[in-house]
Scaffold this active site. Structure first.
Site, mmCIF file in Angstrom:
data_model
loop_
_atom_site.group_PDB
_atom_site.id
_atom_site.type_symbol
_atom_site.label_atom_id
_atom_site.label_comp_id
_atom_site.label_asym_id
_atom_site.label_seq_id
_atom_site.Cartn_x
_atom_site.Cartn_y
_atom_site.Cartn_z
ATOM 1 N N LYS A 178 32.215 -7.096 -27.541
ATOM 2 C CA LYS A 178 31.645 -6.011 -26.732
ATOM 3 C C LYS A 178 31.076 -6.569 -25.427
ATOM 4 C CE LYS A 178 30.769 -3.399 -30.900
ATOM 5 N NZ LYS A 178 29.873 -3.239 -32.050
ATOM 6 N N GLN B 241 24.209 -2.714 -34.757
ATOM 7 C CA GLN B 241 25.376 -3.397 -35.313
ATOM 8 C C GLN B 241 25.328 -3.326 -36.834
ATOM 9 O OE1 GLN B 241 27.913 -4.713 -33.350
ATOM 10 N NE2 GLN B 241 29.005 -4.948 -35.277
ATOM 11 N N ASP C 298 27.683 5.319 -30.664
ATOM 12 C CA ASP C 298 28.510 5.117 -31.857
ATOM 13 C C ASP C 298 28.778 6.457 -32.546
ATOM 14 O OD1 ASP C 298 29.407 2.559 -32.162
ATOM 15 O OD2 ASP C 298 27.683 1.833 -33.302
#
Ligand code: NAP
Length: 289
Positions: free
Chosen positions: A49, A93, A116
């Site tokens: 990322k 994460q 997300d």
């Protein structure tokens, strides 16, 4: 001839457009990544990322907590980032250690900054087919198919897997594009007869190479979401040989179907791209507020 749905080509092509849009923004586009512990896999995904962000001119702040961090401390950090006008997106994460309540933590993220797409607010918007953040893998799959001009409307889509992160958002995203959707799981009695009916087969089971030639037929489009690390048969104590394979047996299936995404290099690069597309959307939503 079978078409290879190459996520790297699509990512690099769309990344150019994304970079130009980001260059035209007044403020720096910024993503905050929260990590608990130091898992090798998570480090790898975060690194991907960061590299992509650098390529398109976005900024990443990486907040790392120790394995024994309290839930309160993570939630307080999220609240701080929610109130920070220079931050446009926040992701946690995954996976988190089992001692932490993943859902409770994620619900703390401001839905606009939830790039997300995992908060209840964004799930509800996806359910209602209204504007919100769609989980990156689902968005990435649709971008991949659109790039290769694969028709979705009216097509029969079979999704193997029903997780909150992949299977369900993928199924809803196809439904929102007027596909006819069937979702399979471990309780599905005859997966083979379902998968063979598909025009588009999406596999997100986390089960290495379980879709063999017996599950498919000619003319199908196969999207393999799986990322499974397989130890090499020639494994030695000293040298670890790891091979990444999908949920589809590529060697058996690819000669039969009309299009297929490889692993690696298919859905994975699309997921990273889509996260930053969501981040740009978040910037625009924040500015419009
Ligand atoms: P998950 O939470 O473990 O869910 C797996 C789903 O597959 C479950 O719904 C399970 O059914 C179903 N399933 C597993 N084995 C099956 C079988 N033999 N027959 C029928 N259904 C079966 O996994 P996930 O988070 O959705 O991830 C799935 C895979 O995608 C993993 O390999 C993961 O690493 C990969 N992934 C890739 C990306 C990417 O960017 N490429 C992103 C995220 C995840 P039940 O519900 O009945 O248990």
């Amino acid at each position: 001839m079978t078409i290879l749905l190459d996520g790297k080509i699509v990512r690099d092509s769309v990344a150019g457009e994304l970079k130009n849009k980001i260059l035209g923004l007044e403020k720096k586009l910024k993503l905050a990544i929260l990590q608990v512990g130091n898992k090798e896999e998570s480090n790898k995904y975060i690194e991907q990322k960061k590299l992509f962000a650098e390529k398109i001119g976005a900024e990443v702040i990486h907040v790392r907590f120790s394995e024994d961090v309290s839930q309160e401390k993570i939630c307080a950090e999220i609240q701080k980032l929610n109130g920070d006008a220079s931050v446009h997106g926040i992701i946690v994460q995954l996976p988190l250690p089992e001692t932490l309540d993943k859902n409770l933590i994620i619900q703390n993220i401001d839905p606009i900054k939830d790039v997300d797409g995992l908060t209840s607010a964004n799930t509800k918007l996806l359910w209602k087919n209204e504007k919100g953040h769609v989980p990156a893998t689902a968005r990435g799959i649709l971008t991949l198919l659109d790039y290769y001009k694969i028709e979705i409307k009216g097509k029969k889509v079979v999704v193997v897997g029903r997780s909150q992160l992949v299977g369900k958002p993928v199924a809803l995203s196809f439904l929102n594009r007027d596909a006819i959707v069937i979702v399979c799981h471990r309780g599905t009695s005859s997966i083979m007869s379902e998968t063979k009916q598909a025009d588009i087969l999406v596999v997100a089971a986390g089960n290495p190479e379980f879709i063999t030639k017996d599950f498919v037929r000619e003319g199908q489009v196969v999207v393999d979401v799986g990322i499974n690390v397989k130890k090499s048969e020639h494994q030695s104590e000293e040298i670890l040989h790891k091979k990444v394979v999908g949920d589809v047996n590529f060697a058996e299936v690819s000669p039969i179907v009309s299009a297929i995404s490889p692993v690696p290099g298919g859905v994975g690069p699309m997921t990273v791209l889509s996260l930053f597309q969501n981040l740009l959307d978040a910037y625009i939503m924040i500015e419009e507020k």
